[in-house]
Design a protein around this motif. Sequence first.
Motif, mmCIF file in Angstrom:
data_model
loop_
_atom_site.group_PDB
_atom_site.id
_atom_site.type_symbol
_atom_site.label_atom_id
_atom_site.label_comp_id
_atom_site.label_asym_id
_atom_site.label_seq_id
_atom_site.Cartn_x
_atom_site.Cartn_y
_atom_site.Cartn_z
ATOM 1 N N LYS A 152 0.756 -1.215 0.026
ATOM 2 C CA LYS A 152 -0.035 -0.060 -0.079
ATOM 3 C C LYS A 152 1.006 1.495 0.025
ATOM 4 O O LYS A 152 0.648 2.212 -0.829
ATOM 5 C CB LYS A 152 -0.931 -0.002 1.212
ATOM 6 C CG LYS A 152 -2.160 -0.895 1.017
ATOM 7 C CD LYS A 152 -3.086 -0.998 2.425
ATOM 8 C CE LYS A 152 -3.865 -2.001 2.251
ATOM 9 N NZ LYS A 152 -4.702 -2.174 3.928
ATOM 10 N N TYR A 171 4.007 1.727 -1.126
ATOM 11 C CA TYR A 171 5.217 1.884 -2.251
ATOM 12 C C TYR A 171 4.278 1.410 -3.642
ATOM 13 O O TYR A 171 5.052 1.707 -4.574
ATOM 14 C CB TYR A 171 6.226 1.039 -2.049
ATOM 15 C CG TYR A 171 7.009 1.403 -0.960
ATOM 16 C CD1 TYR A 171 7.844 2.619 -1.038
ATOM 17 C CD2 TYR A 171 7.081 0.668 0.223
ATOM 18 C CE1 TYR A 171 8.746 2.991 0.015
ATOM 19 C CE2 TYR A 171 7.686 1.301 1.386
ATOM 20 C CZ TYR A 171 8.601 2.599 1.208
ATOM 21 O OH TYR A 171 9.493 2.820 2.239
ATOM 22 N N GLN A 172 3.128 0.887 -3.749
ATOM 23 C CA GLN A 172 2.500 0.756 -4.976
ATOM 24 C C GLN A 172 2.341 1.895 -5.947
ATOM 25 O O GLN A 172 2.797 1.765 -7.184
ATOM 26 C CB GLN A 172 1.261 -0.206 -5.020
ATOM 27 C CG GLN A 172 0.307 0.388 -4.432
ATOM 28 C CD GLN A 172 -1.095 -0.187 -4.322
ATOM 29 O OE1 GLN A 172 -1.078 -1.566 -4.730
ATOM 30 N NE2 GLN A 172 -2.257 0.458 -3.695
ATOM 31 N N SER A 173 2.046 3.013 -5.357
ATOM 32 C CA SER A 173 1.890 4.303 -6.151
ATOM 33 C C SER A 173 3.132 4.739 -6.773
ATOM 34 O O SER A 173 3.388 4.922 -8.073
ATOM 35 C CB SER A 173 0.975 5.327 -5.638
ATOM 36 O OG SER A 173 -0.266 4.856 -5.630
ATOM 37 N N ARG A 223 4.609 2.028 -9.269
ATOM 38 C CA ARG A 223 3.894 2.199 -10.549
ATOM 39 C C ARG A 223 4.340 3.540 -11.517
ATOM 40 O O ARG A 223 4.198 3.409 -12.690
ATOM 41 C CB ARG A 223 2.351 2.155 -10.243
ATOM 42 C CG ARG A 223 1.476 2.150 -11.623
ATOM 43 C CD ARG A 223 0.092 2.031 -11.361
ATOM 44 N NE ARG A 223 -0.428 1.976 -12.701
ATOM 45 C CZ ARG A 223 -0.748 2.872 -13.615
ATOM 46 N NH1 ARG A 223 -0.413 4.125 -13.384
ATOM 47 N NH2 ARG A 223 -1.549 2.880 -14.650
ATOM 48 N N ARG A 224 4.219 4.532 -10.657
ATOM 49 C CA ARG A 224 4.688 5.931 -11.386
ATOM 50 C C ARG A 224 5.783 5.744 -11.832
ATOM 51 O O ARG A 224 6.278 6.299 -13.041
ATOM 52 C CB ARG A 224 4.495 6.798 -10.248
ATOM 53 C CG ARG A 224 4.689 8.378 -10.905
ATOM 54 C CD ARG A 224 4.439 9.413 -9.887
ATOM 55 N NE ARG A 224 5.131 9.275 -8.584
ATOM 56 C CZ ARG A 224 4.526 8.970 -7.408
ATOM 57 N NH1 ARG A 224 3.631 9.109 -7.216
ATOM 58 N NH2 ARG A 224 5.172 8.821 -6.227
ATOM 59 N N ASP A 281 1.687 -1.441 -14.654
ATOM 60 C CA ASP A 281 0.949 -2.325 -13.754
ATOM 61 C C ASP A 281 1.690 -3.806 -13.815
ATOM 62 O O ASP A 281 1.903 -4.242 -12.662
ATOM 63 C CB ASP A 281 -0.567 -2.470 -14.162
ATOM 64 C CG ASP A 281 -1.174 -1.095 -13.882
ATOM 65 O OD1 ASP A 281 -0.648 -0.141 -13.023
ATOM 66 O OD2 ASP A 281 -2.415 -1.009 -14.441
ATOM 67 N N GLN A 316 -6.870 11.776 -17.452
ATOM 68 C CA GLN A 316 -6.130 12.500 -16.721
ATOM 69 C C GLN A 316 -6.021 14.054 -16.971
ATOM 70 O O GLN A 316 -6.390 14.198 -18.185
ATOM 71 C CB GLN A 316 -4.497 12.130 -16.559
ATOM 72 C CG GLN A 316 -4.446 10.669 -16.239
ATOM 73 C CD GLN A 316 -3.071 10.125 -16.400
ATOM 74 O OE1 GLN A 316 -2.271 10.712 -16.698
ATOM 75 N NE2 GLN A 316 -3.081 9.024 -16.150
ATOM 76 N N GLU A 323 10.418 10.734 -8.489
ATOM 77 C CA GLU A 323 10.172 10.033 -7.273
ATOM 78 C C GLU A 323 10.850 10.717 -6.100
ATOM 79 O O GLU A 323 10.750 10.215 -4.807
ATOM 80 C CB GLU A 323 10.722 8.673 -7.559
ATOM 81 C CG GLU A 323 9.973 7.864 -8.758
ATOM 82 C CD GLU A 323 8.579 7.974 -8.210
ATOM 83 O OE1 GLU A 323 8.027 7.877 -7.143
ATOM 84 O OE2 GLU A 323 7.729 7.986 -9.112
#
Length: 181
Positions: free
Chosen positions: A27, A29-31, A34-35, A49, A110, A140
């Motif tokens: 939860k 680190y997934q965003s 993915r980014r 993904d 978006q 990041e």
Amino acid sequence: MSQLNDISLVAQVVVFKNTRAFDELVKKYQSPIRRFFLNLTCGDGELSDDLAQDTFVKAYTNIASFKNLSSFSTWLYRVAYNIFYDYIRSRKDTTDLETREIDAACSTEQENVGEKMDIYQSLKMLKEIERICITLFYMEDVSIDKIAGIVGCPTGTVKSHLSRGKDKLATYLKQNGYDGN
């Protein structure tokens, strides 16, 4: 504090096989992961993904190899970096990433679609290592020292990749109507 929490969660996964602890890491680190992939693949949402999922599967199966020599996030980005390079090496058509069309279906939902498409186009102009360094540093917010650990090269080399990548991006964007204002 966050690093201490990550280490606590990793210990729970390793010692007690606590999948809920790993869920917390996912939860968190997934965003960002993915980014990271979304920028490396120049906007390909499905591929991003898939690569992110592969990263977390590999991280879970190899979490016992985390030795706390760096932060968990650095270790996880290194896993992601290796997943990306495994993907690149496994492809038979090496020009695919350079000629990939931007995933318009994902981009249309978006804000600032045109600007994001221009950013993805400009990222395509970079060498892979420059794209990785630019993505980690500017998108990041990863430090140069951590990037050096992720990509496995000296900090001076990372700085060179960042400088060259930034110059190429600036040139491309200026040529396409962005004047820096």
